[in-house]
Design a protein around this motif. Structure first.
Motif, PDB file in Angstrom:
ATOM      1  N   ALA A 170      -4.996  -8.257   3.881  1.00 31.53           N
ATOM      2  CA  ALA A 170      -5.120  -6.801   3.949  1.00 31.53           C
ATOM      3  C   ALA A 170      -4.524  -6.143   2.705  1.00 31.53           C
ATOM      4  O   ALA A 170      -5.089  -5.190   2.150  1.00 31.53           O
ATOM      5  CB  ALA A 170      -4.429  -6.270   5.205  1.00 31.53           C
ATOM      6  N   ALA A 171      -3.385  -6.671   2.234  1.00 27.73           N
ATOM      7  CA  ALA A 171      -2.740  -6.116   1.043  1.00 27.73           C
ATOM      8  C   ALA A 171      -3.612  -6.317  -0.188  1.00 27.73           C
ATOM      9  O   ALA A 171      -3.750  -5.413  -1.032  1.00 27.73           O
ATOM     10  CB  ALA A 171      -1.375  -6.773   0.828  1.00 27.73           C
ATOM     11  N   LYS A 173      -6.898  -6.637  -0.227  1.00 30.19           N
ATOM     12  CA  LYS A 173      -8.067  -5.748  -0.087  1.00 30.19           C
ATOM     13  C   LYS A 173      -7.695  -4.313  -0.482  1.00 30.19           C
ATOM     14  O   LYS A 173      -8.454  -3.623  -1.166  1.00 30.19           O
ATOM     15  CB  LYS A 173      -8.567  -5.797   1.363  1.00 30.19           C
ATOM     16  N   LYS A 174      -6.512  -3.877  -0.076  1.00 24.12           N
ATOM     17  CA  LYS A 174      -6.054  -2.519  -0.383  1.00 24.12           C
ATOM     18  C   LYS A 174      -5.882  -2.347  -1.891  1.00 24.12           C
ATOM     19  O   LYS A 174      -6.242  -1.316  -2.466  1.00 24.12           O
ATOM     20  CB  LYS A 174      -4.723  -2.261   0.342  1.00 24.12           C
ATOM     21  N   ARG A 175      -5.352  -3.364  -2.562  1.00 25.70           N
ATOM     22  CA  ARG A 175      -5.160  -3.310  -4.006  1.00 25.70           C
ATOM     23  C   ARG A 175      -6.499  -3.184  -4.735  1.00 25.70           C
ATOM     24  O   ARG A 175      -6.655  -2.386  -5.651  1.00 25.70           O
ATOM     25  CB  ARG A 175      -4.400  -4.549  -4.498  1.00 25.70           C
ATOM     26  N   THR A 177      -9.360  -2.052  -3.560  1.00 29.97           N
ATOM     27  CA  THR A 177      -9.975  -0.752  -3.255  1.00 29.97           C
ATOM     28  C   THR A 177      -9.375   0.352  -4.118  1.00 29.97           C
ATOM     29  O   THR A 177     -10.095   1.178  -4.688  1.00 29.97           O
ATOM     30  CB  THR A 177      -9.789  -0.408  -1.765  1.00 29.97           C
ATOM     31  N   SER A 178      -8.055   0.364  -4.250  1.00 37.42           N
ATOM     32  CA  SER A 178      -7.389   1.405  -5.039  1.00 37.42           C
ATOM     33  C   SER A 178      -7.731   1.270  -6.512  1.00 37.42           C
ATOM     34  O   SER A 178      -7.883   2.254  -7.234  1.00 37.42           O
ATOM     35  CB  SER A 178      -5.877   1.345  -4.831  1.00 37.42           C
TER      36      SER A 178
END
Length: 195
Positions: A170-171, A173-175, A177-178
């Protein structure tokens, strides 16, 4: 080769320096101690760092920075080999270890290390335990309880491993995306106005 032919290796033994055997010996008269004074006397020695009463270098230098030595916690070390002296089923705690002279003095707690093999099951109360020691204790049917009331866990469960991997994914994926959003928001190059 015979016993009476044995000799030390060349250079391994040195002639003893003979002192006080006359001035012509090279080490006579004052025997290499100079003339009089404190250091020439028998038993007269000066401690390391002493500068004759002058403020010593260690006290003249400024003390800066942080030193963690004042907050270091010292643990009494007990190996599994030492615990074989107790009978099977015994509750091994600090009081028993002190009575058996396995630990002594002042310390912050007791740490069990896995040196050697435990022959029978014991109930051990300690503050810290190494992974190897915990494995060997549980292998022979013993148990270890940490002093703050927690029971030492053998290994992390499968569910914990899955949860950790899901969090990592999840971390990541978040990186990504940002990063994509930041690229999309970057200002476009302005074209110069036509004259």
């Amino acid at each position: 080769m015979r016993l009476h032919n044995l000799r030390p290796r060349p250079g391994s033994r040195h002639r003893v320096k003979r002192l006080g055997c006359g001035e012509s010996s090279g080490h006579g008269k004052t025997s290499g101690k100079g003339h009089k004074g404190q250091k020439a006397r028998s038993g007269g020695s000066i401690r390391l760092g002493f500068e004759g009463g002058q403020m010593p270098l260690i006290r003249r230098l400024p003390k800066r920075g942080f030193n963690n030595a004042a907050f270091h916690r010292h643990y009494a070390i007990v190996n599994l080999d030492d615990l074989n002296a107790f009978k099977a089923g015994t509750v091994v705690n600090e009081q028993l270890l002190r009575e058996s002279n396995l630990v002594r003095g002042h310390f912050a707690g007791i740490k069990i290390l896995g040196n050697g093999e435990l022959k029978h099951g014991l109930t051990i109360e300690a503050d810290k335990v190494s992974a190897a020691a915990r494995e060997k204790i549980e292998k022979v049917g013993g148990s270890i309880t940490l002093r703050d009331g927690r029971t030492a866990k053998a290994t992390a469960s499968h569910d914990d491993g899955e949860l950790a991997s899901q969090k990592a994914a999840a971390a990541a994926k978040k990186r990504s995306t940002s990063k994509a959003a930041a690229t999309a928001k970057s200002p476009k190059e302005k074209t110069p106005p036509e004259s």
